[in-house]
Every structure is written in structure tokens, then in C-alpha cells.
Design a protein around this motif. Structure first.
Motif, short mmCIF file in Angstrom:
data_model
loop_
_atom_site.label_atom_id
_atom_site.label_comp_id
_atom_site.label_asym_id
_atom_site.label_seq_id
_atom_site.Cartn_x
_atom_site.Cartn_y
_atom_site.Cartn_z
N TRP A 144 0.75 -0.89 0.34
CA TRP A 144 0.15 0.06 -0.30
C TRP A 144 0.55 0.95 -0.15
O TRP A 144 0.67 2.23 -0.42
CB TRP A 144 -0.88 0.36 1.00
N ALA A 145 1.82 1.00 1.36
CA ALA A 145 2.73 2.50 0.86
C ALA A 145 3.11 2.34 0.12
O ALA A 145 3.76 3.87 -1.06
CB ALA A 145 3.43 2.10 2.06
N ARG A 146 4.58 1.86 -1.34
CA ARG A 146 4.49 1.94 -2.70
C ARG A 146 4.02 2.29 -3.60
O ARG A 146 3.88 3.31 -4.12
CB ARG A 146 4.98 0.83 -3.22
N LEU A 147 2.08 1.84 -3.14
CA LEU A 147 1.54 2.27 -4.35
C LEU A 147 0.86 4.06 -4.39
O LEU A 147 0.69 4.47 -4.83
CB LEU A 147 0.28 1.44 -4.21
N GLN A 148 1.27 4.08 -2.81
CA GLN A 148 1.25 5.38 -1.99
C GLN A 148 2.06 6.85 -2.59
O GLN A 148 2.23 8.20 -2.67
CB GLN A 148 0.41 5.85 -0.95
N ARG A 149 3.19 5.40 -2.78
CA ARG A 149 4.92 6.09 -3.16
C ARG A 149 5.13 7.10 -2.11
O ARG A 149 5.65 8.06 -1.57
CB ARG A 149 4.96 7.58 -4.26
N ILE A 150 5.39 6.49 -0.97
CA ILE A 150 5.25 6.76 0.64
C ILE A 150 7.15 6.30 0.91
O ILE A 150 7.50 6.63 1.64
CB ILE A 150 4.75 6.31 1.93
N GLY A 151 7.04 5.20 0.33
CA GLY A 151 8.18 4.46 0.83
C GLY A 151 8.41 3.11 -0.31
O GLY A 151 7.12 1.90 0.45
N THR A 152 9.02 2.55 -0.08
CA THR A 152 9.68 0.76 0.00
C THR A 152 9.05 0.09 0.28
O THR A 152 8.56 -0.64 0.54
CB THR A 152 11.08 0.32 -1.01
N GLU A 153 9.20 -0.09 1.83
CA GLU A 153 9.43 -0.94 3.33
C GLU A 153 9.16 0.16 4.36
O GLU A 153 9.48 0.01 5.21
CB GLU A 153 10.81 -1.79 3.66
N ALA A 154 8.03 0.82 3.80
CA ALA A 154 7.99 2.25 4.89
C ALA A 154 7.27 2.07 5.98
O ALA A 154 7.21 2.44 7.02
CB ALA A 154 7.17 3.46 4.03
N VAL A 155 6.79 0.68 6.28
CA VAL A 155 5.69 0.23 7.08
C VAL A 155 6.93 -0.82 7.89
O VAL A 155 7.37 -0.33 9.31
CB VAL A 155 4.57 -0.82 7.17
N SER A 156 7.24 -2.00 7.27
CA SER A 156 7.78 -2.87 8.07
C SER A 156 9.55 -2.57 8.32
O SER A 156 9.98 -2.40 9.31
CB SER A 156 8.29 -4.44 7.25
N SER A 157 10.10 -1.62 7.79
CA SER A 157 11.86 -1.08 8.55
C SER A 157 11.70 -0.72 9.11
O SER A 157 12.98 -0.46 9.81
CB SER A 157 11.84 -0.29 7.07
N GLY A 158 10.19 0.04 9.61
CA GLY A 158 10.44 0.97 10.88
C GLY A 158 10.06 0.20 11.97
O GLY A 158 9.95 0.68 13.59
N LEU A 159 10.29 -1.03 12.28
CA LEU A 159 9.49 -1.90 13.46
C LEU A 159 10.10 -2.37 14.16
O LEU A 159 11.44 -2.31 14.07
CB LEU A 159 8.48 -3.12 12.79
N VAL A 160 9.70 -2.19 16.00
CA VAL A 160 10.88 -2.90 16.83
C VAL A 160 10.43 -4.55 16.85
O VAL A 160 9.41 -4.35 17.46
CB VAL A 160 10.92 -2.33 18.04
N MET A 161 11.54 -5.14 16.32
CA MET A 161 11.75 -6.53 16.14
C MET A 161 11.71 -7.09 17.47
O MET A 161 12.42 -6.80 18.46
CB MET A 161 12.30 -7.29 14.99
#
Length: 173
Positions: A144-161
């Protein structure tokens, strides 16, 4: 109900904070998509009387759900009730009273992640879908973020694992 589900291992890779953030992301997408549906005018003739009001009202309901998810996320990341309340024009006790049922439901869902339906055969997840199946949620939200041109891994890259367990190293003589 201590049986495992196919999603337990995936969920274990995420902290509760990360799961709460995924739920917030998912709710934010629902708000954004709901708002976007109000932008186009070409289908107005097909909408019955009051139809756009119905859509706008649903948007408020989606935003309220996103707000509750934001509060849960903030509590998971250690924000105090006073810190949360200041942004809503409430005092800490009012904010806690308003959102404690949502927070209690969130906490309870980790103890009992699903319930059985009325037949006793089908498990119904108690966690929001994004927290119950986080791997799928990451994929969906990143797309969804890619389609909105927000970023490639705009969600998963910032999560605290969650910390990964280290496999014992084998010592070869």
C-alpha cells in the motif's frame, strides 16, 4: 485454548509494540482509503440521498478506531497517560478512562488469542488481523505504501522486532 496456530511463530518475531504499530498502520490505511472514496464525484448520481453523509460518518468511526490503536501503540512504547492526554485536550484520568477498555481488550487477546465460534469448531482471532498475522500485514501495508509512493518498505523497516534467539554455535575441533 493453548493450541498453536500457523501465525504464532511469525507473531513471536514481533514485539507487542511492533504489533500495535501494525494495527495502527492498518487502521490508518482504512481511514485514508475511506477519505479517498469521498474525493471522486463521478459516482455521485449513483449515490442515494444521504450517501455521502454515510461515508463521512463511517470515516469518523474509522478515525476513532485509529485513535484507539494509536493510544494502544503509545502505551506499548511506554507513553504515560498524561503524555497521551495532552494531545487530546484531556487530563490523564479522562484519557485512561476513555481508552482502558480498548487497552484491556488488547492485553486480553494476548492471553487468549482466539475464541471458538458457537459450533466449537472454528477459531476466531481476538487480536486485530494485522497483529494476528503480522507477516501478511507487513506485506500488505508495504505494498500500500509503495502504491501511495510513501516508500518501499515504509512500514516494515521501522518496526521494533523481538530479539532473535541465537542458535548454539557448534565447536569443531
Amino acid at each position: 485454548m493453548t493450541e498453536t496456530t500457523p501465525y504464532d511463530a511469525d507473531r513471536a518475531r514481533f514485539t507487542r509494540q511492533a504489533l500495535a504499530r501494525l494495527v495502527l498502520c492498518d487502521d490508518a490505511v482504512s481511514v485514508a482509503d475511506g477519505a479517498a472514496a469521498l474525493v471522486a464525484t463521478e459516482n455521485d448520481p449513483d449515490t442515494g440521498p444521504g450517501g455521502r453523509v454515510s461515508q463521512a460518518f463511517q470515516l469518523i468511526e474509522l478515525a476513532e478506531r485509529a485513535l484507539a490503536a494509536a493510544v494502544i501503540y503509545e502505551r506499548e512504547r511506554g507513553s504515560s497517560w498524561a503524555e497521551i492526554a495532552q494531545y487530546m485536550g484531556l487530563d490523564a484520568a479522562e484519557a485512561e478512562a476513555r481508552f482502558i477498555p480498548s487497552l484491556e481488550g488488547w492485553n486480553r487477546a494476548f492471553d487468549v488469542p482466539y475464541r471458538l465460534d458457537e459450533t466449537g469448531r472454528k477459531r476466531i482471532p481476538q487480536l486485530p488481523t494485522a497483529a494476528y498475522d503480522p507477516a501478511c500485514a507487513c506485506e500488505h501495508l508495504d505494498r500500500w505504501a509503495r502504491l501511495q509512493r510513501i516508500g518501499t518498505e515504509a512500514v516494515s523497516s521501522g518496526l521494533v522486532m523481538a530479539a532473535q534467539e541465537k542458535e548454539p554455535s557448534s565447536t569443531t575441533p
